[in-house]
Design a protein around this motif. Structure first.
Motif, short mmCIF file in Angstrom:
data_model
loop_
_atom_site.label_atom_id
_atom_site.label_comp_id
_atom_site.label_asym_id
_atom_site.label_seq_id
_atom_site.Cartn_x
_atom_site.Cartn_y
_atom_site.Cartn_z
N SER A 299 -32.99 0.38 36.27
CA SER A 299 -33.03 0.59 34.82
C SER A 299 -34.34 0.04 34.26
CB SER A 299 -31.85 -0.10 34.15
OG SER A 299 -31.84 0.18 32.77
N GLU A 300 -35.07 0.88 33.54
CA GLU A 300 -36.39 0.48 33.07
C GLU A 300 -36.36 -0.11 31.66
OE1 GLU A 300 -36.31 4.54 35.06
OE2 GLU A 300 -35.64 3.79 33.10
N GLN A 301 -35.38 0.32 30.81
CA GLN A 301 -35.34 -0.12 29.41
C GLN A 301 -36.62 0.23 28.69
OE1 GLN A 301 -32.71 -1.19 27.55
NE2 GLN A 301 -32.33 -3.32 28.09
N LEU A 302 -37.08 1.47 28.89
CA LEU A 302 -38.34 1.91 28.28
C LEU A 302 -38.16 3.19 27.46
CD1 LEU A 302 -40.87 1.18 31.20
CD2 LEU A 302 -40.60 -0.10 29.05
N GLY A 303 -36.96 3.39 26.93
CA GLY A 303 -36.75 4.51 26.01
C GLY A 303 -37.19 4.14 24.60
N ASP A 304 -37.46 5.16 23.76
CA ASP A 304 -37.85 4.89 22.38
C ASP A 304 -36.60 4.79 21.49
OD1 ASP A 304 -37.01 7.49 21.79
OD2 ASP A 304 -39.04 8.31 21.64
N ARG A 305 -36.80 4.72 20.19
CA ARG A 305 -35.67 4.55 19.26
C ARG A 305 -34.71 5.72 19.30
NH1 ARG A 305 -35.61 0.72 15.37
NH2 ARG A 305 -34.41 2.08 13.99
N ASP A 306 -35.20 6.88 19.68
CA ASP A 306 -34.35 8.06 19.78
C ASP A 306 -33.89 8.30 21.22
OD1 ASP A 306 -34.52 8.75 17.02
OD2 ASP A 306 -36.55 9.48 17.39
N HIS A 307 -34.17 7.34 22.09
CA HIS A 307 -33.75 7.38 23.50
C HIS A 307 -34.41 8.52 24.28
CE1 HIS A 307 -30.99 4.18 22.56
NE2 HIS A 307 -30.51 4.89 21.56
N ASN A 308 -35.63 8.84 23.87
CA ASN A 308 -36.49 9.72 24.65
C ASN A 308 -37.43 8.86 25.51
OD1 ASN A 308 -35.74 12.40 23.72
ND2 ASN A 308 -36.63 11.82 21.74
N PRO A 309 -38.03 9.44 26.54
CA PRO A 309 -38.99 8.68 27.37
C PRO A 309 -40.21 8.28 26.55
CG PRO A 309 -38.33 10.73 28.45
CD PRO A 309 -37.82 10.80 27.05
N THR A 310 -40.85 7.19 26.95
CA THR A 310 -42.06 6.69 26.29
C THR A 310 -43.26 6.87 27.22
OG1 THR A 310 -41.64 4.49 27.20
CG2 THR A 310 -40.78 4.95 24.98
N PRO A 311 -44.47 6.77 26.69
CA PRO A 311 -45.66 6.82 27.55
C PRO A 311 -45.65 5.77 28.66
CG PRO A 311 -46.30 7.12 25.27
CD PRO A 311 -44.84 6.77 25.25
N GLU A 312 -44.98 4.64 28.40
CA GLU A 312 -44.87 3.62 29.45
C GLU A 312 -44.13 4.16 30.67
OE1 GLU A 312 -45.77 1.50 25.73
OE2 GLU A 312 -44.31 3.05 26.24
N GLU B 209 -37.02 -5.74 35.39
CA GLU B 209 -37.29 -4.78 34.31
C GLU B 209 -38.60 -5.15 33.61
OE1 GLU B 209 -34.03 -4.67 31.61
OE2 GLU B 209 -32.79 -3.40 32.88
N ALA B 210 -38.82 -6.44 33.44
CA ALA B 210 -40.07 -6.88 32.80
C ALA B 210 -41.29 -6.50 33.63
CB ALA B 210 -40.03 -8.39 32.56
N GLN B 211 -41.16 -6.49 34.95
CA GLN B 211 -42.26 -6.05 35.82
C GLN B 211 -42.54 -4.56 35.61
OE1 GLN B 211 -43.90 -8.31 37.34
NE2 GLN B 211 -42.46 -10.02 37.47
N LEU B 212 -41.46 -3.79 35.43
CA LEU B 212 -41.65 -2.35 35.19
C LEU B 212 -42.38 -2.12 33.88
CD1 LEU B 212 -38.17 -0.89 36.30
CD2 LEU B 212 -40.10 -1.65 37.70
N GLY C 130 -49.91 -0.33 32.34
CA GLY C 130 -51.10 -0.24 33.18
C GLY C 130 -51.50 -1.55 33.83
N LYS C 131 -50.63 -2.55 33.77
CA LYS C 131 -50.92 -3.85 34.36
C LYS C 131 -50.28 -3.99 35.73
CE LYS C 131 -51.08 -5.99 29.76
NZ LYS C 131 -50.49 -7.03 28.88
N MET D 119 -42.32 -4.83 42.50
CA MET D 119 -43.39 -5.80 42.72
C MET D 119 -44.59 -5.19 43.44
SD MET D 119 -41.90 -8.12 41.15
CE MET D 119 -43.26 -9.26 41.26
N GLN D 120 -44.33 -4.18 44.27
CA GLN D 120 -45.40 -3.53 45.03
C GLN D 120 -45.20 -2.01 44.97
OE1 GLN D 120 -44.40 -6.29 48.46
NE2 GLN D 120 -46.61 -6.14 48.79
N PRO D 121 -45.69 -1.38 43.92
CA PRO D 121 -45.44 0.04 43.72
C PRO D 121 -46.04 0.93 44.81
CG PRO D 121 -47.08 -0.78 42.16
CD PRO D 121 -46.48 -1.97 42.81
N ASP D 122 -47.02 0.41 45.56
CA ASP D 122 -47.60 1.18 46.66
C ASP D 122 -47.02 0.75 48.00
OD1 ASP D 122 -48.73 -1.34 46.79
OD2 ASP D 122 -50.73 -0.61 47.29
#
Length: 398
Positions: free
Chosen positions: A17-30, A359-362, A368-369, A319-322
Motif C-alpha cells: 500500500s503506497e498511500q499516494l492517492g489524491d483527495r479524489d482517490h486518483n493516482p498522483t504524479p508520485e 510506505e514512507a520510503q515509497l 524522486g529521492k 529499500m532497493q527498487p533495482d
C-alpha cells in the motif's frame, strides 16, 4: 482457455500500500515516478498496492480507487510510466470489509457481525453483516474495477484474498459465520471468491491475466487452515485462475511480517515455501511466493526445486527498487530489511510502523529521492497521525 503471457524474468514486485492517492482517490504524479522507478529496476511483474473497488470502503485515507467515478486519463498516465522497460503492471483489486479504521467508518461491512480482536479491537468498529444485495454489489464492483483496469492499460489484475481483507474474511470460519449460501461449509465460504473471479473473467475475457493473493493460512484459532486453503487453490485452478501468489496471516496474526519463524523457514528465507511445494499437487498455475526472500542463493534454490515460479518481493523493493537487476548482476547478492522504531513498542503498534515506515520510503521514491535507511520512526509516527486527523475532519464528497 489458458491465458498465455510472456514475462521478461521471474521477479514479482508484490503489492504494498503506497498511500499516494489524491483527495479524489486518483493516482498522483508520485505514483507515476514510483512505479517508473520499479520498472526501470528490472522487475518482471509489478503489482499495485490496494486499488479499492468501493470509494465508500477504504482501508487507508489515501487509497487509490478504481471505479466509474475515477479519472481514467490519470490511470492511463500511471500505466504508461509503470510499464517502461518491458515491465508488466497489474492492478491489485481490494475491498477491506471490516478492516477499516474507526475514524474512517462508523459501520463497516463484513460477512458476519464479528469484531476484530486483540490490540486491533480499539481501532476498528464492529461490522454489520452484509445483506445478499450488498454481497452481489461488491462482486459487481470487483468486476467493474477489472473492466476499467483493462481499459486503461493494466496488463493483469490480482484479487486480494489475504491478510484479513473482505475476500479473506469470507473464506475464514472465524470471521464468516453465516448460515446462508455464503457461509457454513467450506464450499459455501469459497463461493464469494469464486463468484468474484468468475465475474471478472466474464468481464475481461479469457486472454486477460487474473491472479489472486491467497493466504496459505490465517495462523489464528478457527481461521482459514492450510488444508482449506489448498482446497481454495484447487477450486480456483479448476475455475481458470492464471496466477496464485502465496502469503499468509492477518493483521490480528501477522505471519506475513515474519513473526515466530521456525528454524527451517529461516534457512530457506521464504515464509510460505513449504506450503507452495504442497500446493503444486493441487495446481498447475503460476505460483508466486512472497515474504522472506533476502538473498540470490535462496531465490535460485526455490526456483530450482520448483517450489515457485516467481519470486515475490515486498519490503526489500521499498529499500532497493533495482533489487532485481542487482540479483541478476550478483549471484551472491544479499540484503536485510529493518524499520526504525520509535523505541516505544505501543507507539510502533498504534502507527503500524512495520508497515508505515516502508510506505514512507515509497513516498520518498515518489518524490524522486532515494530510500532512507535512517528515516526516523518518530517522523513516520507523526506523519501517520497527521494523515488520520486530516481525514477525520474532511468533508465527504461522495
Amino acid at each position: 482457455m489458458t491465458t498465455s503471457v510472456t514475462i521478461k524474468n521471474r521477479f514479482f514486485k508484490a503489492a504494498m500500500s503506497e498511500q499516494l492517492g489524491d483527495r479524489d482517490h486518483n493516482p498522483t504524479p508520485e505514483l507515476f515516478k514510483l512505479y517508473e522507478t520499479w520498472a526501470k529496476g528490472g522487475t518482471g511483474i509489478c503489482v499495485t498496492g490496494n486499488l479499492m473497488v468501493d470509494r465508500n470502503a477504504l482501508g487507508e485515507p489515501k487509497n487509490v480507487v478504481l471505479d466509474q467515478k475515477s479519472d481514467l486519463s490519470i490511470f492511463r498516465e500511471w500505466v504508461r510510466h509503470g510499464t517502461v522497460n518491458n515491465t508488466q503492471l497489474w492492478a491489485q483489486l481490494n475491498h477491506p470489509g471490516k478492516q477499516i479504521p474507526s475514524f474512517m467508518s462508523s459501520e463497516p461491512l463484513a460477512p458476519s457481525a464479528i469484531a476484530l480482536e486483540g490490540e486491533l479491537e480499539k481501532g476498528f468498529k464492529k461490522p454489520r453483516a452484509m445483506t445478499e444485495q450488498e454481497i452481489n454489489d461488491v462482486i459487481k464492483a470487483f468486476s467493474t474495477s477489472a473492466r476499467l483496469a483493462k481499459e486503461v492499460g493494466f496488463q493483469g489484475v490480482q484479487i486480494h484474498s489475504a491478510h484479513g481483507y473482505l475476500v479473506n474474511q469470507f473464506l475464514s470460519p472465524r470471521h464468516n459465520q453465516r448460515n446462508d449460501q455464503w457461509g457454513g461449509s467450506p464450499e459455501n465460504r469459497q463461493r464469494f471468491v469464486l463468484d468474484v473471479f468468475k465475474a471478472i473473467r466474464h468481464t475481461v475475457g479469457d486472454s486477460f491475466p487474473i491472479g489472486i493473493k491467497l493466504n496459505s493460512a490465517d495462523f489464528m484459532k478457527d481461521g482459514l487452515s492450510e488444508e482449506e486453503s489448498m482446497k481454495v487453490v484447487q477450486a480456483l485452478s479448476e475455475a481458470g485462475i492464471d496466477l496464485i501468489e502465496v502469503s499468509g496471516g492477518t493483521y490480528e496474526s501477522p505471519a506475513m511480517m515474519g513473526i515466530d519463524l521456525k528454524e527451517s523457514t529461516l534457512k530457506r528465507e521464504a515464509y510460505f515455501l513449504e506450503y507452495a511445494i504442497k500446493a503444486r499437487q493441487h495446481t498447475d498455475k503460476v505460483l508466486v511466493v512472497t515474504g522472506g526472500f533476502r538473498s540470490a542463493p535462496a531465490m535460485r534454490a526455490a526456483l530450482q526445486e520448483n517450489a515457485c515460479d516467481m519470486i515475490g518481493l515486498g519490503r526489500p523493493m521499498a529499500m532497493q527498487p533495482d533489487l532485481p537487476q542487482q540479483v541478476i548482476n550478483n549471484p551472491d547478492f544479499k540484503t536485510t530489511v529493518q524499520f526504525k522504531s520509535t523505541g516505544i513498542e505501543i507507539l510502533d503498534k498504534i502507527a503500524m510502523l512495520d508497515l508505515t515506515w516502508y510506505e514512507a520510503q515509497l513516498s520518498l521514491m515518489g518524490k524522486g529521492k532515494q530510500p532512507n535507511t535512517q528515516l526516523s520512526g518518530w517522523n513516520v509516527l507523526l506523519q501517520t497521525l497527521g494523515n488520520m486527523g486530516s481525514y477525520a475532519f474532511r468533508k465527504k464528497r461522495y
